[in-house]
Every structure is written in structure tokens, then in C-alpha cells.
Motif scaffolding. Structure first.
Motif, mmCIF file in Angstrom:
data_model
loop_
_atom_site.group_PDB
_atom_site.id
_atom_site.type_symbol
_atom_site.label_atom_id
_atom_site.label_comp_id
_atom_site.label_asym_id
_atom_site.label_seq_id
_atom_site.Cartn_x
_atom_site.Cartn_y
_atom_site.Cartn_z
ATOM 1 N N ARG A 139 0.810 -1.219 0.000
ATOM 2 C CA ARG A 139 0.000 0.000 0.000
ATOM 3 C C ARG A 139 0.846 1.273 0.000
ATOM 4 N NH1 ARG A 139 -2.058 -3.132 4.120
ATOM 5 N NH2 ARG A 139 -1.419 -1.637 5.687
ATOM 6 N N ILE A 140 2.119 1.160 0.313
ATOM 7 C CA ILE A 140 3.003 2.324 0.418
ATOM 8 C C ILE A 140 4.267 2.079 -0.411
ATOM 9 C CG2 ILE A 140 2.136 2.938 2.716
ATOM 10 C CD1 ILE A 140 4.718 1.717 3.869
ATOM 11 N N LEU A 141 5.157 3.056 -0.428
ATOM 12 C CA LEU A 141 6.444 2.857 -1.095
ATOM 13 C C LEU A 141 7.251 1.801 -0.344
ATOM 14 C CD1 LEU A 141 7.495 6.534 -1.941
ATOM 15 C CD2 LEU A 141 6.442 4.853 -3.455
ATOM 16 N N SER A 142 8.018 1.026 -1.072
ATOM 17 C CA SER A 142 8.796 -0.057 -0.465
ATOM 18 C C SER A 142 10.020 0.480 0.276
ATOM 19 C CB SER A 142 9.242 -1.051 -1.537
ATOM 20 O OG SER A 142 10.223 -0.472 -2.360
ATOM 21 N N GLY A 143 10.555 -0.352 1.148
ATOM 22 C CA GLY A 143 11.763 0.006 1.887
ATOM 23 C C GLY A 143 12.946 0.240 0.962
ATOM 24 N N ALA A 144 13.020 -0.506 -0.133
ATOM 25 C CA ALA A 144 14.129 -0.347 -1.084
ATOM 26 C C ALA A 144 14.139 1.055 -1.692
ATOM 27 C CB ALA A 144 14.035 -1.396 -2.187
ATOM 28 N N THR A 145 12.960 1.596 -1.918
ATOM 29 C CA THR A 145 12.869 2.952 -2.454
ATOM 30 C C THR A 145 13.440 3.945 -1.461
ATOM 31 O OG1 THR A 145 10.967 2.439 -3.829
ATOM 32 C CG2 THR A 145 11.262 4.745 -3.218
ATOM 33 N N TRP A 146 13.047 3.818 -0.196
ATOM 34 C CA TRP A 146 13.536 4.737 0.832
ATOM 35 C C TRP A 146 15.038 4.578 1.047
ATOM 36 C CZ3 TRP A 146 10.769 8.693 1.409
ATOM 37 C CH2 TRP A 146 9.378 8.623 1.333
ATOM 38 N N VAL A 147 15.545 3.354 0.940
ATOM 39 C CA VAL A 147 16.990 3.139 1.075
ATOM 40 C C VAL A 147 17.726 3.877 -0.042
ATOM 41 C CG1 VAL A 147 18.833 1.409 0.870
ATOM 42 C CG2 VAL A 147 16.886 0.965 2.346
ATOM 43 N N MET A 148 17.215 3.800 -1.256
ATOM 44 C CA MET A 148 17.903 4.457 -2.373
ATOM 45 C C MET A 148 17.819 5.967 -2.283
ATOM 46 S SD MET A 148 19.778 3.241 -4.658
ATOM 47 C CE MET A 148 20.953 4.543 -5.005
ATOM 48 N N VAL A 149 16.680 6.500 -1.870
ATOM 49 C CA VAL A 149 16.562 7.953 -1.687
ATOM 50 C C VAL A 149 17.522 8.403 -0.581
ATOM 51 C CG1 VAL A 149 15.012 9.807 -0.924
ATOM 52 C CG2 VAL A 149 14.201 8.109 -2.573
ATOM 53 N N GLY A 150 17.551 7.653 0.514
ATOM 54 C CA GLY A 150 18.475 7.964 1.612
ATOM 55 C C GLY A 150 19.927 7.848 1.195
#
Length: 176
Positions: free
Chosen positions: A86-97
Motif C-alpha cells: 500500500r506504500i512505497l517499499s523500503g528499497a525505495t527509501w533506502v535508495m533515496v536515503g
């Protein structure tokens, strides 16, 4: 008895899924840190930024485009938490970070941060799920202690900063 058995089987399934997830997490984040170390900040930063732009678009798109959703489920269902459908995946947040960390901080600081993220976070999550009994703000004291110890090993081994600064950084990361 049946409900208790179902609970333990579900907990074991969740732990196994989390172990697979953290295994991927370690490989993914450590590979990024290794690329940064091997090729240098100047060479990888444009790639990190490009991926940090494209990945959220694809991740968001999978919620609205059936083909992207099917591809995502086919490749990542084993590693995906139910909420991530339902939300953005953890992998997306890791890459943005990763892109932001590499952009803002020195190469060595970014590498240390990525290693703490990949190793300490993964170990803490698994230990917390398996052995965590004392809950603090939806995290276990046991997992937090393992995070603190493993992050300390990474930071004190790789960082040239003085002891008190390293200690403060590790304590802050553990608290967050």
C-alpha cells in the motif's frame, strides 16, 4: 491449542520472511557501499540520484499500473511486508536515503552510514523479532542493544573521529 499453534507458525513464517528480507537488505545496501568505496563519490553519485528518482516513480506506478504490479509481485513478494503493498517499499527509501547521504556527507561517512544501515539494522531486526521481550516505542530493547553493539564495531573500526563523537553518533542512530 490450534490457535496457539497457528500463532507460532505465523510467527515463524514472519521471522523466515524477515530473514530473507534482511538478507536482501544486506546485499543491496552493502553493494551500494562497495560501489561507493570502489568507484568513488564522483562516479556513483549521478547513478544514485538517477535511481533515487526512477525507483520511487516505478514504486508509485506499481500501485496504478497492472504490469508494474505483476512484475513487482513476481520478483519481490518473498521480501515484501504486507504494508508495502500500500506504500512505497523500503528499497525505495533506502535508495533515496543513499543518494541524499552521498550528496550531503563525505564519501567515508556515507560508506559508514550505509554499512550501519545494511548490517546493524538487519541484525537488530532479526534479533529483536526472535529474542525481543522488552518493548520500547515499538522496538525491542534486545534488538536496540544489538544495533548499538554492531554499529559501534563498524563506526569505531572505520571512523577516524574521536571516541566521544563516534559514541554520540552510534547512540543517536540507535535512539532514532
Amino acid at each position: 491449542f490450534s490457535a496457539l499453534r497457528t500463532y507460532w507458525m505465523l510467527k515463524k513464517h514472519n521471522l523466515n520472511k524477515e530473514i530473507y528480507r534482511k538478507y536482501l537488505h544486506i546485499i543491496y545496501s552493502s553493494s551500494i557501499a562497495l560501489a561507493l568505496w570502489y568507484f568513488g563519490k564522483g562516479a556513483v553519485l549521478p547513478w544514485f540520484i538517477a535511481i533515487a528518482i526512477i525507483l520511487p516513480l516505478l514504486d508509485y506506478g506499481r500501485h496504478h499500473i497492472a504490469v508494474l504490479s505483476h512484475i513487482f509481485v513476481y520478483f519481490f513478494a518473498l521480501f515484501t511486508r504486507s504494508i508495502e503493498y500500500r506504500i512505497l517499499s523500503g528499497a525505495t527509501w533506502v535508495m533515496v536515503g543513499t543518494a541524499l547521504c552521498t550528496l550531503i556527507f563525505s564519501e567515508k561517512s556515507a560508506i559508514i552510514g550505509l554499512l550501519v544501515l545494511s548490517i546493524s539494522d538487519s541484525i537488530a531486526a532479526i534479533i529483536g523479532m526472535k529474542f525481543g521481550k522488552t518493548q520500547l516505542f515499538n522496538k525491542s530493547l534486545e534488538g536496540s542493544a544489538v544495533f548499538f553493539l554492531s554499529a559501534s564495531c563498524i563506526v569505531f573500526f572505520l571512523s577516524p573521529a574521536i571516541f566521544i563523537i563516534n559514541l554520540f553518533a552510534v547512540f543517536s542512530a540507535t535512539t532514532v
